[in-house]
Enzyme design. Structure first.
Site, PDB file in Angstrom:
ATOM      1  N   VAL A  17       0.787   6.166  -4.079  1.00 46.87           N
ATOM      2  CA  VAL A  17       1.783   7.053  -3.892  1.00 46.87           C
ATOM      3  C   VAL A  17       3.256   6.307  -4.499  1.00 46.87           C
ATOM      4  O   VAL A  17       3.833   6.860  -5.243  1.00 46.87           O
ATOM      5  CB  VAL A  17       2.088   7.583  -2.404  1.00 46.87           C
ATOM      6  CG1 VAL A  17       3.277   8.559  -2.465  1.00 46.87           C
ATOM      7  CG2 VAL A  17       0.906   8.440  -2.079  1.00 46.87           C
ATOM      8  N   ARG A  48       1.657  -5.880  -0.430  1.00 49.64           N
ATOM      9  CA  ARG A  48       1.025  -6.902   0.262  1.00 49.64           C
ATOM     10  C   ARG A  48       0.647  -8.195  -0.406  1.00 49.64           C
ATOM     11  O   ARG A  48       0.786  -9.250  -0.191  1.00 49.64           O
ATOM     12  CB  ARG A  48      -0.341  -6.345   0.876  1.00 49.64           C
ATOM     13  CG  ARG A  48      -1.077  -6.865   2.057  1.00 49.64           C
ATOM     14  CD  ARG A  48      -1.918  -6.083   2.668  1.00 49.64           C
ATOM     15  NE  ARG A  48      -2.448  -5.108   1.693  1.00 49.64           N
ATOM     16  CZ  ARG A  48      -3.337  -3.885   2.026  1.00 49.64           C
ATOM     17  NH1 ARG A  48      -3.401  -3.676   3.349  1.00 49.64           N
ATOM     18  NH2 ARG A  48      -3.654  -3.284   1.211  1.00 49.64           N
ATOM     19  N   ARG A  51       0.282 -10.547  -6.692  1.00 50.87           N
ATOM     20  CA  ARG A  51      -0.370 -10.981  -7.807  1.00 50.87           C
ATOM     21  C   ARG A  51      -1.079  -9.670  -8.307  1.00 50.87           C
ATOM     22  O   ARG A  51      -1.687  -9.769  -9.508  1.00 50.87           O
ATOM     23  CB  ARG A  51      -1.230 -12.024  -7.546  1.00 50.87           C
ATOM     24  CG  ARG A  51      -0.210 -13.564  -7.664  1.00 50.87           C
ATOM     25  CD  ARG A  51      -1.254 -14.733  -7.307  1.00 50.87           C
ATOM     26  NE  ARG A  51      -1.949 -14.349  -5.855  1.00 50.87           N
ATOM     27  CZ  ARG A  51      -2.864 -15.181  -5.437  1.00 50.87           C
ATOM     28  NH1 ARG A  51      -2.959 -16.308  -6.134  1.00 50.87           N
ATOM     29  NH2 ARG A  51      -3.302 -14.969  -4.257  1.00 50.87           N
ATOM     30  N   GLY A 190      -7.909   7.903  -6.036  1.00 49.84           N
ATOM     31  CA  GLY A 190      -6.558   7.804  -5.107  1.00 49.84           C
ATOM     32  C   GLY A 190      -6.384   8.841  -4.121  1.00 49.84           C
ATOM     33  O   GLY A 190      -5.337   8.980  -3.657  1.00 49.84           O
ATOM     34  N   GLU A 193      -7.637   8.038   2.148  1.00 55.67           N
ATOM     35  CA  GLU A 193      -6.936   7.158   2.821  1.00 55.67           C
ATOM     36  C   GLU A 193      -7.510   5.759   2.838  1.00 55.67           C
ATOM     37  O   GLU A 193      -8.973   5.677   2.639  1.00 55.67           O
ATOM     38  CB  GLU A 193      -7.033   7.746   4.415  1.00 55.67           C
ATOM     39  CG  GLU A 193      -6.367   8.727   4.656  1.00 55.67           C
ATOM     40  CD  GLU A 193      -4.641   9.006   4.042  1.00 55.67           C
ATOM     41  OE1 GLU A 193      -3.889   8.151   4.658  1.00 55.67           O
ATOM     42  OE2 GLU A 193      -4.541   9.823   3.317  1.00 55.67           O
ATOM     43  N   LYS A 208      -2.189  16.110   9.963  1.00 59.47           N
ATOM     44  CA  LYS A 208      -1.356  16.887   9.312  1.00 59.47           C
ATOM     45  C   LYS A 208      -1.192  18.465  10.152  1.00 59.47           C
ATOM     46  O   LYS A 208      -0.060  18.943  10.327  1.00 59.47           O
ATOM     47  CB  LYS A 208      -1.840  17.243   8.167  1.00 59.47           C
ATOM     48  CG  LYS A 208      -1.966  16.077   6.828  1.00 59.47           C
ATOM     49  CD  LYS A 208      -2.677  16.640   5.859  1.00 59.47           C
ATOM     50  CE  LYS A 208      -2.553  15.160   4.993  1.00 59.47           C
ATOM     51  NZ  LYS A 208      -3.776  15.460   4.065  1.00 59.47           N
TER      52      LYS A 208
END
Ligand code: NAP
Ligand code: HSE
Length: 443
Positions: A17, A48, A51, A190, A193, A208
């Protein structure tokens, strides 16, 4: 002439996202700047792993692993929390709100678990928390509920809220594809989760549903208070059985309120929908939300429920509202306040007890193929007054085993749960029964 004000945006999380937001905001920035009368700057981003290769080019000096430093950076005006999860994301959100920033989030798990705390923090610090991307991806369902349909009470909201599950169910139904390989595809695309069990076990849909129930009824319902069942026990055979009965299978969230008794039920379960129902035809990563309002009647929203571009679209719509809020635009201010519960809630509702949640059921049993089995099952169901509407029996491998698919007339959750326990104790029942609901939504 005065220079245009500069709005500085920090993006925490540059995954599916976050990269979508970076990519599309870079593309539409000149147009949005003209419309909004501001300069927009993607100032910093956190990740996170510094690289890791990314599809968007972000200068190294803008990147950090310290998301909190973005949340508290005096040179950042708007923080997008796109990390996910409920730990670092919560810290970042609360710190940014405490620092007087506007927070934009796609994180339904966080809102579901810590929404009350987050909204209280937004209120306390005079900040704002916007979350259009948290439900149904690119469908502007939050705006529809709190703006377009503000004159309504909502006796029924139901729909497909998880793109991953709808993608998996569609592939299983149309391609006869095995569950595990389709789940792998959804991850690659993608949609899923980071922890895909949230999708397939129904928890993401429950998060949701909690957000929608909160917007519609100003009540937080925790997933533990809902019926939550996922799609992981559905087999290609269930699609065949359902089709023989004239149904398709969808994972639905159902939020129903009876305004006479003021009882609310929020539940998530795979549901048989008549093949002709428009929601049954919604396939792949698409979501659908049907909203019954007491003034507008039923409105239906269909669109991509997950994925980089659809979700980025929703995040950017919140960013535009956030800019208007930053500029103290009165309309945007009212829009954002409508997301918060009223200071003094109107008459509250209570959760409906299981015996008040009624529907028809589909039950698949794997049984010994021998005399008297059907009679034992019918007796077990009759004990709780569960009335059988139809029976399909198919011989199965190995020999001596049969698959038995029953549908029931209207019954209730308490009776069905007791019946499942009773059936599970029968020697002739070889596996845990699979129970699906049949959706009769009257539209
Ligand atoms: P993702 O691809 O896993 O991205 C998460 C990002 O956060 C990654 O860039 C990761 O860094 C970064 N990150 C993780 N932990 C971090 C930490 N401790 N400090 C700094 N950065 C950290 O997840 P996503 O699919 O984009 O989802 C993000 C949020 O949007 C979630 O709340 C999700 O539920 C929600 N959402 C997703 C979709 C969708 O279709 N994917 C749709 C709607 C809503 P690295 O890249 O270095 O690992
Ligand atoms: N994993 C979620 C889905 C992402 O598949 O719907 C969108 O919220």
């Amino acid at each position: 002439m005065n220079p245009l004000p500069l709005i500085r945006i920090g993006v925490c999380g540059l995954g599916t996202v976050g990269q979508g937001v970076w990519k599309h905001l870079t593309r539409v920035r000149p147009d949005l700047e003209l419309r909004l009368g501001v300069k927009l700057e993607l100032t910093r981003a956190s990740v996170r792993d510094l690289r890791k290769r990314r599809a968007v080019r972000v200068p190294g000096k803008k990147l950090t692993t310290d998301s909190l430093s973005i949340a508290t950076d005096p040179n950042i005006d708007i923080v997008c929390e796109l990390i996910g999860g409920t730990t670092v994301a919560r810290e970042v959100t609360l710190a940014a709100l405490a620092a007087g920033k506007i927070v934009v989030s796609a994180n339904k798990a966080l809102i579901c678990q810590h929404g009350a705390e987050i909204f209280a923090a937004a209120r306390r610090h005079g900040g704002h928390f916007l979350f259009e991307a948290s439900v149904a991806g690119g469908i502007p369902i939050i705006k529809a509920l709190r703006e377009g349909l503000v004159a309504n009470r909502f006796p029924l909201i139901y729909g497909i809220l998880n793109g991953t599950c709808n993608y998996i169910l569609t592939q299983m139904e149309e391609q006869d594809a095995p569950y595990a390989s389709v789940l792998g595809e959804a991850k690659q695309l993608g949609y899923a989760e980071a922890d895909e069990s949230l999708d397939v076990e129904g928890w993401d849909t429950a998060h949701k549903a909690a957000v929608l129930a909160f917007l519609a009824h100003h009540t937080w319902v925790a997933p533990e208070q809902m019926i939550v069942e996922g799609i992981d026990r559905i087999t290609p055979d269930d699609f065949k059985h359902a089709a023989a009965l004239g149904y398709g299978i969808k994972l639905l969230a159902v939020i129903a309120r009876d305004f006479t008794t003021d009882e609310l039920s929020v539940r998530v379960h795979p549901t048989l929908l008549p093949e002709s129902h428009v929601v049954a035809k919604v396939s792949g990563v698409f979501n659908a939300v049907s909203v019954r309002g007491d003034v507008a009647g039923t409105t239906l929203y269909i669109g991509r429920g997950a994925g980089q571009d659809a979700t980025a679209s929703a995040v950017i719509s919140d960013l535009v509202d956030a800019v208007a809020l930053w500029k103290n635009d009165r309309r945007a201010f009212i829009t954002a306040r409508k997301a918060l519960p009223p200071e003094r809630p109107a008459r509250g509702c209570r959760l409906a007890p299981a015996e008040h949640i009624r529907c028809r059921y589909y039950l698949r049993l794997t049984v010994r193929d021998e005399p008297g089995v059907l009679a034992q099952i019918a007796t077990a169901m009759a004990v709780r007054q569960v009335s059988i509407a139809s029976v399909i029996q198919r011989a199965q491998e190995p020999a001596g085993v049969a698959s038995l698919v029953l549908t029931t007339h209207q019954s209730d959750e308490r009776a069905m749960r007791a019946t499942l326990v009773r059936l599970g104790r029968l020697r002739c029942v070889l596996e845990r029964p699979l129970l699906l609901r049949i959706g009769d939504f009257g539209d």
